[in-house]
Scaffold this active site. Sequence first.
Site, PDB file in Angstrom:
ATOM      1  N   HIS A 139     -19.269  -7.971  -0.690  1.00 55.66           N
ATOM      2  CA  HIS A 139     -20.574  -7.654  -0.385  1.00 55.66           C
ATOM      3  C   HIS A 139     -21.102  -6.776  -1.447  1.00 55.66           C
ATOM      4  CE1 HIS A 139     -23.060  -7.343   2.652  1.00 55.66           C
ATOM      5  NE2 HIS A 139     -23.768  -6.473   2.146  1.00 55.66           N
ATOM      6  N   CYS A 140     -22.376  -7.143  -1.664  1.00 58.80           N
ATOM      7  CA  CYS A 140     -22.989  -6.424  -2.628  1.00 58.80           C
ATOM      8  C   CYS A 140     -24.143  -6.002  -2.208  1.00 58.80           C
ATOM      9  CB  CYS A 140     -23.733  -7.818  -4.237  1.00 58.80           C
ATOM     10  SG  CYS A 140     -24.321  -7.142  -4.988  1.00 58.80           S
ATOM     11  N   PRO A 141     -25.093  -4.796  -2.537  1.00 56.32           N
ATOM     12  CA  PRO A 141     -25.971  -4.401  -2.025  1.00 56.32           C
ATOM     13  C   PRO A 141     -26.803  -4.654  -2.458  1.00 56.32           C
ATOM     14  CG  PRO A 141     -24.659  -2.835  -3.089  1.00 56.32           C
ATOM     15  CD  PRO A 141     -24.124  -3.845  -2.619  1.00 56.32           C
TER      16      PRO A 141
END
Length: 299
Positions: free
Chosen positions: A156-158
């Site tokens: 998951h990439c913010p």
Amino acid sequence: MMITPVHRFRDIERKPEYLQPEKCVPPPSRASLGTMWFIRDGCGIACAVVTWMLVFYADFVVLLVMLVPSRDYVYSVINGTLFNTLAFLALASHFRAMLTDPGAVPKGNATKEFIESLQLKPGQVVYKCPKCCSIKPDRAHHCSVCKRCIRKMDHHCPWVNNCVGENNQKYFVLFTMYIALISLHALIMVGFHFLYCFEEDWTKCSSFSPPTTVILLILLCFEALLFLIFTSVMFGTQVHSICTDETGIEQLKKEERRWAKKTKWMNMKAVFGHPFSIAWLSPFATPDQGKADPYQYVV
């Protein structure tokens, strides 16, 4: 033989009573589902906004501090066109990576009717995610931010406020590549501009005062260097992950390989599309991912 905690967890999932399909709420109908995919995460939204602001800041410094005051018209036009083209492709890739469904498994599909539709044979099992009450396909993992199971979830990439998964990995790879390219381009132009200003009068090489010009260029240099290193590493990591057909989570957990091994070229085509063309570099070309097979849930 000693059983690892991971194996014990998987064995628990194999028990029929663990599924408890009667406790799952049937998923909403397709007609009631929205077409827009967007994660409502405060941290992710803030990071995405910061990403766009940093690109706009770089474009501001490149154009108004370095290129517009330049006496070399050809130099300014070529570099301005190149930088803005790469910046546009970077933001378009970011937009697609953020708003594309990364491969979410239908939430709450662990119903009795759905399990019966799989027509399980003796010895076949399915895995359920107790957090989102969905039947998990092989190689799917649950994301605590998206609150969904994602097929071939890498991480998951913010910065894109989304998971990187089966359907949007291409756009994430293009985003990291184009950010790395504009960062490198900005660093080169900053270097040339400093040399030009040292040779000329500082009051003539910029529309701003010398102290303001130096501060703006130093900030751009720091930003470009930081993101050049970060995105180059991410780009290399993603390409390696694609070529080996092993996601970041699978590498981190050292999961046993249960899927067929393919060539690096086949793995690249699976992410970017078939056959190789300029569309591989376009965030507007959608690779043919195919339709999800309901029997991919069966082990």
